[in-house]
Design a protein around this motif. Structure first.
Motif, PDB file in Angstrom:
ATOM      1  N   UNK A  97       0.848  -1.193   0.000  1.00 33.71           N
ATOM      2  CA  UNK A  97       0.000   0.000   0.000  1.00 33.71           C
ATOM      3  C   UNK A  97       0.884   1.243   0.000  1.00 33.71           C
ATOM      4  N   UNK A  98       1.952   1.195   0.782  1.00 31.79           N
ATOM      5  CA  UNK A  98       2.913   2.292   0.778  1.00 31.79           C
ATOM      6  C   UNK A  98       3.482   2.513  -0.609  1.00 31.79           C
ATOM      7  N   UNK A  99       3.756   1.433  -1.318  1.00 32.75           N
ATOM      8  CA  UNK A  99       4.349   1.574  -2.649  1.00 32.75           C
ATOM      9  C   UNK A  99       3.391   2.271  -3.620  1.00 32.75           C
ATOM     10  N   UNK A 100       2.095   1.995  -3.496  1.00 34.11           N
ATOM     11  CA  UNK A 100       1.124   2.651  -4.387  1.00 34.11           C
ATOM     12  C   UNK A 100       1.129   4.158  -4.137  1.00 34.11           C
ATOM     13  N   UNK A 101       1.113   4.527  -2.846  1.00 33.46           N
ATOM     14  CA  UNK A 101       1.170   5.956  -2.514  1.00 33.46           C
ATOM     15  C   UNK A 101       2.467   6.558  -3.045  1.00 33.46           C
ATOM     16  N   UNK A 102       3.549   5.794  -2.899  1.00 34.83           N
ATOM     17  CA  UNK A 102       4.858   6.241  -3.389  1.00 34.83           C
ATOM     18  C   UNK A 102       4.797   6.546  -4.888  1.00 34.83           C
ATOM     19  N   UNK A 103       4.156   5.643  -5.646  1.00 37.64           N
ATOM     20  CA  UNK A 103       4.063   5.844  -7.093  1.00 37.64           C
ATOM     21  C   UNK A 103       3.368   7.156  -7.436  1.00 37.64           C
ATOM     22  N   UNK A 104       2.284   7.466  -6.696  1.00 41.59           N
ATOM     23  CA  UNK A 104       1.573   8.714  -6.981  1.00 41.59           C
ATOM     24  C   UNK A 104       2.450   9.922  -6.653  1.00 41.59           C
ATOM     25  N   UNK A 105       3.183   9.827  -5.545  1.00 44.68           N
ATOM     26  CA  UNK A 105       4.069  10.947  -5.193  1.00 44.68           C
ATOM     27  C   UNK A 105       5.150  11.126  -6.248  1.00 44.68           C
ATOM     28  N   UNK A 141       2.225   3.142 -10.861  1.00 45.66           N
ATOM     29  CA  UNK A 141       1.532   3.089  -9.579  1.00 45.66           C
ATOM     30  C   UNK A 141       0.221   2.312  -9.698  1.00 45.66           C
ATOM     31  N   UNK A 142      -0.588   2.654 -10.691  1.00 47.59           N
ATOM     32  CA  UNK A 142      -1.926   2.070 -10.788  1.00 47.59           C
ATOM     33  C   UNK A 142      -1.942   0.579 -11.036  1.00 47.59           C
ATOM     34  N   UNK A 143      -1.529   0.174 -12.236  1.00 48.71           N
ATOM     35  CA  UNK A 143      -1.649  -1.242 -12.592  1.00 48.71           C
ATOM     36  C   UNK A 143      -0.707  -2.093 -11.746  1.00 48.71           C
ATOM     37  N   UNK A 144       0.528  -1.597 -11.530  1.00 48.86           N
ATOM     38  CA  UNK A 144       1.452  -2.332 -10.664  1.00 48.86           C
ATOM     39  C   UNK A 144       0.856  -2.492  -9.273  1.00 48.86           C
ATOM     40  N   UNK A 145       0.169  -1.437  -8.795  1.00 51.78           N
ATOM     41  CA  UNK A 145      -0.449  -1.490  -7.479  1.00 51.78           C
ATOM     42  C   UNK A 145      -1.477  -2.606  -7.383  1.00 51.78           C
TER      43      UNK A 145
END
Lengths: 97, 314, 108, 562
Positions: free
Chosen positions: B33-41, B63-67
């Motif tokens: 979940x942290x990684x998804x937020x990281x992708x958006x940042x 971020x999206x599809x990888x998330x």
């Protein structure tokens, strides 16, 4: 005229940011998941709404303005769905913590 | 320090903090979940670097599809962390590893700090030849004209990744279906979203592919949005993924690289080089190729997320 | 410090972090997260190079940007293949470990 | 003529796309139909080099570097492309029995044939690319081909081997990509030709080249970064192992050669090439000793690959002109590539033979190889010949390469590398002699019932490959290629030549006999130590430390280069 519009923009965005702030504080401070969800969705929807409202007069074309409104609507839709899904999952687990 | 600078610094601090969280967090799910937020940042950082095409790609794919992919994996692998806990290297080794990694970081940081400004660039070259591609977006021109071979080969990578994922199926499931089954009950918030969103998403995707010729956007970003729409429909169980033996699916998957290759080969005949476009037809041909690439991306990404087929087709 | 330099330093730090996660973390899924951090750190290095190459009316050099877009797609493919392999390994062996001697007969 | 460069990558890739689109039993037919075409293209390019003045260039899309991407063929590309085409075609013939075209599409056949075509396209891209980023994309293509090939059998241990390989290879790609970006940032080009004119001995170059080289070494499985190789190469089906061991690892090696010899030949310094050579020497000794300790045939062959890859890296110190501080593309480089070609053909045949022996006996335990000469005579013969080809009889490519290596060691006064070559020959002989002794032993019991039958075509394909390797030193291929200097075929009948075959065999025999006598006693402490080291190096933490340590050592070596 331009100054008035700019002031409107600044005020609206600041108000929106305040809602985001309140939502984030609620997320951190509220005791259980359902109230956190409440804080987050209400505040974010209003916050983003105010920011979009503030940006609308700054849009350089009608299409740009429509895009801004579309962004707001899509986020509304997504966050409503996600909130619903989270709440469902919580109920499924039988607890609100 | 200006406001913008303060914002930049807080963004960088935030990115690093979330990145550290994804490494040190004890729970794999929380880390993902942290990684998804990281992708958006990180996509915000890309906006600050004036690379909007990259920001769109990072947000959609990085971020999206990888998330989606990582979250579903983390859910299925819940509880496996304890089993590997014994494999952690000792504290001494970890400190040593951290120190060695820091040396690498320090070397890169030194390179960054000594980098000349303005640096070496091909931007003037790209600007000089942009008119020949009849495009307005230089990034699309690099992807589809100047370095078209790399883009073509990268489409082949996507194609091979699908084969690689499929090849992990059990023998009995070959030609079968992956992902959740179709449900008859179409109630619930997700089903509602899956019925409401796709028409909007398809319009947005087409828009992004179309303007990609002149403004930020293009096949990658548009294809990722289409893929997301399809995945929502599948996750809401409104429709099943097609069986991997289905001819239409196979053709959709190869359409992108195949059409690109065909247009490239046509260049031999009409424009005196492989992957060259004849004058006056460059833009229509590039958009033509991009349409098929978008289709292939839109089909490949869900196939990669759903994984190998896990049941035979009925 | 300018925005591009800051992004470059962030990238350098991410490379170290990702490298640490990839090499030290024993769980394959966490290694994969490390790989993705490492990758995006490298992409940010391309970002600063692109931004410092701003010229001829472009806010950033398009060539590194195009390479990053290609790289992001490739990194996603790699993540997808790793996840599929990992889940299959978990199904087939009941464990998600990279230790070579678990359930093997070649090490005596 | 130049358009052939494009076709050599387009034809296999188009074949793969077509096979995927059509599917069913057409997959293998399309793959097999592509093979003569690809072979013809490779030969035509090789033959066209001399008339074209030594190299062929194709500007893709008509865009010239640095903005565009160019394909370039020179003697290195031609040598490797023809080798690849020959090996792939032989593997195609070999694999027809293992991956048949049934009436219904099967998972294994479908994946194998498409991947075989894709690996060909990817390798040709590596050999022809004149651009650092195109190298990156082709490296990724190789990963996405190799990993599914490893996992093709679907057993838990091959899945694990594939995952370990994938994660390590991805790490290698990212490091390579980081270096590419830094070079672009410093010099504004990715084209090898343009870059070699602009590159200077700056810190940024040292950092970039270090990251790229270490990343590529991880993909080549150069000692000590081989954690993924033994399990991956031993666990795949025979035809897939042949592709992986013979060809895939050569792709990343080839890029190291391009980088060091063609991008920055004048910046290598003295220490860095010596370091690469030392790792190569470590691979030869360590890999060969471990091959001796293996209990399964396929693992022995895999460890032999670890060892043989080491020879390729001897080209770096031996090509060094110490006074000028330059890498010279002369006899040592020719030797390295001929070694790569000889190993590719011999090792593919060896894996095929190991696969046939596995089928014939139902197992591949070395201790129970007795009687294989009767059960699978042709497979045993191929294995023996492939082993001999690796030791290097006077007509073979390995001997040819060794002669050139020794000549270079002599002229650059680096006697220690010739010592390494000798030790390698002795150890290779030792494990071959040991295998022969096992194979000639009488069968323990009646032949096991699970044994299968080897298809008639398979030994032929393997034998053809072995003969290529055995005769590479005799054939006048070098007259066709625009080599940087004229090389002569060493006389296969001279006393020197014969002696150089006989003495390693004799010493190897003695070694094998010694080891055989100790068989029932406690293993030597050194052997235990060796196995512990091997075990540690195949774990992530140790491999990670080796990788980081190497990065720092290589970086320091390059930074200190004046």
């Amino acid at each position: 005229m331009n100054t008035a519009i700019d002031i409107f923009t600044v005020v609206a965005i600041c108000a929106g940011a305040a809602f985001f702030m309140a939502g984030s504080v609620g997320l951190l401070r509220f005791p259980d998941s359902l109230t956190r969800l409440h804080a987050l969705t209400k505040a974010d929807n209003l916050g983003l709404g105010l920011i979009v409202l503030g940006l609308l007069p700054q849009a350089d074309s009608l299409l740009g303005g429509l895009k801004l409104v579309a962004v707001w609507l899509l986020v509304q839709l997504a966050s409503a769905t996600v909130a619903q899904l989270i709440a469902q999952a919580l109920r499924h687990r039988g607890r609100g913590t | 320090m200006s406001v913008i600078q303060a914002l930049d610094i807080s963004l960088a601090v935030l990115v690093l903090a979330v990145a550290i969280w994804t490494i040190v967090s004890r729970d794999a799910f929380a880390a993902v979940v942290g990684y998804v937020a990281y992708g958006l940042l990180v996509s915000l950082v890309w906006v600050r670097l004036f690379a909007v095409d990259v920001a769109l790609t990072e947000a959609a794919i990085g971020s999206g599809v990888t998330g989606v992919l990582l979250i579903s994996a983390a859910v299925r692998l819940r509880g496996t962390e304890a089993a590997v806990a014994a494999e952690w290297p000792g504290a001494g080794s970890r400190v040593l590893a951290a120190a060695l990694c820091m040396v690498v970081t320090a070397a890169l940081a030194a390179v960054v700090l000594t980098m000349p400004d303005p640096g070496a660039t091909l931007a003037p070259e790209a600007a000089r030849h942009l008119a020949e591609t009849e495009l307005g977006n230089p990034v699309t021109a690099v992807l589809m004209a100047f370095r078209a071979l790399d883009t073509l080969l990268e489409k082949v990578v996507l194609f091979l990744a699908v084969i690689g994922v499929w090849s992990l199926a059990a023998d009995g499931n070959w030609g079968g279906i992956a992902g959740p089954r179709r449900a008859t009950n179409r109630q619930g918030a997700l089903a509602f979203l899956a019925q409401l969103l796709p028409p909007v998403g398809i319009v947005v995707a087409i828009h992004i592919v179309w303007i990609g010729a002149n403004e930020p956007g293009g096949a990658f970003q548009g294809g990722a949005i289409l893929a997301a729409m399809w995945m929502i429909v599948i996750m809401a169980r409104l429709a099943e993924a097609p069986a991997i033996g289905e001819r239409r699916l196979r053709l959709a998957l190869v359409a992108g690289p195949a059409v690109f290759l065909a247009v490239g080969l046509m260049g031999f005949a009409v424009a005196n080089a492989f992957l060259a476009y004849p004058a006056g037809l460059a833009k229509p041909l590039i958009v033509f190729v991009e349409v098929f690439m978008t289709l292939s991306i839109a089909v490949s990404l869900p196939m990669l997320v759903l994984g190998p087929p896990d049941r035979p087709s009925s | 410090m300018s925005a591009p330099t800051l992004a470059g330093l962030t990238g350098a730090a991410l490379v170290g972090l990702g490298l640490y996660g990839l090499l030290v973390h024993p769980h394959p899924l966490r290694k994969l997260l490390g790989f993705n951090l490492l990758g995006s750190g490298v992409f940010l290095l391309f970002g600063i190079i692109a931004r410092k190459g701003a010229a001829a009316g472009f806010a950033a050099d398009p060539v590194p940007q195009a390479m990053v877009i290609t790289g992001i797609v490739v990194a996603f493919c790699a993540t997808a293949l790793s996840v599929a392999l990992l889940l299959r390994l978990f199904e087939a062996g009941g464990a998600a470990t990279l230790r070579p001697d678990v359930g093997r007969d070649d090490s005596d | 003529m130049n358009f052939l460069l494009v076709l050599s990558l387009v034809v296999p890739i188009a074949g793969a796309l077509l096979a995927f689109g059509v599917g069913g039993r057409w997959v293998s037919r399309i793959a097999l139909a592509t093979m003569p075409l690809g072979l013809a293209i490779a030969v035509a390019i090789a033959a066209g080099l001399r008339p074209a003045g030594g190299s062929l260039v194709y500007l893709l899309g008509g865009w010239s570097p640095p903005l565009g991407v160019a394909l370039r063929a020179d003697w290195l590309s031609a040598l490797m492309m023809v080798t690849t085409a020959v090996v792939i075609s032989a593997i195609g013939l070999f694999a027809r029995a293992d991956f048949p075209a049934g009436m219904t599409e099967t998972r294994r056949s479908f994946a194998f044939w498409i991947l075989l075509l894709a690996v060909w396209g990817a390798l040709n891209t590596v050999f022809l690319s004149g651009d650092l980023f195109t190298f990156y994309v082709s490296l990724e293509l190789l990963v996405f081909v190799a990993v599914p090939l490893v996992a093709l059998d679907g057993r838990a241990e091959t899945l694990q081997a594939a995952l370990r390989y994938l994660l390590f290879a991805l790490l290698g790609s990212v490091l390579y990509l980081a270096g590419t970006g830094l070079l672009y940032g410093a010099y504004g080009t990715l084209d090898i030709g343009v870059l070699s004119g602009r590159i200077r001995g700056e810190p940024v170059t040292a950092v970039a080249v270090t990251l790229m080289t270490v990343g590529l070494m991880a993909k080549t499985a150069l000692f000590p970064l081989y954690l993924w190789l033994p399990a991956a190469h031993a666990g795949a089906p025979a035809a897939a192992s042949a592709v992986l061991s013979a060809l895939v690892v050569k792709g990343s090696f080839f890029i190291i050669v391009r980088l060091w010899f063609f991008v920055m030949p004048g910046l290598a310094g003295v220490a860095a090439p010596q370091l690469l050579g030392a790792l190569g020497a470590g691979a030869i000794v360590f890999g060969s000793l471990l091959a001796l300790r293996q209990e399964r045939l396929k693992l022995l062959v895999a460890y032999s690959t670890v060892a043989q890859l080491g020879y390729l890296f001897l080209a770096f110190p031996l090509a060094l002109d110490a006074e000028a501080g330059r890498l010279i593309d002369g006899s040592a480089l020719i030797a390295g590539l001929v070694q790569a070609a000889s190993h590719a053909t011999a090792k593919a045949a060896m894996f095929m033979a190991a696969g046939m022996i596995y089928v014939a006996l139902g197992h591949d335990r070395i201790a129970a190889l007795g009687g294989v000469v009767r059960t699978a005579p042709l497979a045993a013969l191929v294995f023996l010949l492939a082993g001999v080809a690796l030791i290097g009889p006077p007509t073979s490519g390995v001997y040819f390469a060794k002669t050139l290596f020794l000549r270079a060691a002599d002229s650059t006064h680096q006697w220690w590398w010739s010592l390494v070559l000798d030790v390698g020959g002795v150890l290779t002989s030792a494990y071959l002699v040991m295998l022969v002794a096992r194979a000639l032993a009488p069968a323990d019991q009646a032949a096991p019932s699970m044994a299968g039958i080897v298809s008639g075509q398979q030994p032929v394909a393997a034998l053809a490959l072995v003969l290529c390797s055995l005769l590479l030193g005799l054939l006048p291929w070098h007259a066709w290629l625009p080599l940087p200097l004229a090389v002569t075929t060493p006389d296969p009948l001279s006393l020197d030549a014969l002696w150089s075959l006989v003495w390693p065999l004799l010493v190897g025999m003695a070694l094998a006999a010694l080891m055989g006598r100790r068989q029932n006693q406690r293993p030597l402490r050194m052997a235990l130590w060796l196995e512990q080291a091997d075990h540690a190096l195949r774990q992530w933490p140790a491999a990670g430390f080796s990788l980081l340590g190497l990065t720092i050592m290589l970086g320091v070596a390059l930074l200190l280069t004046p």
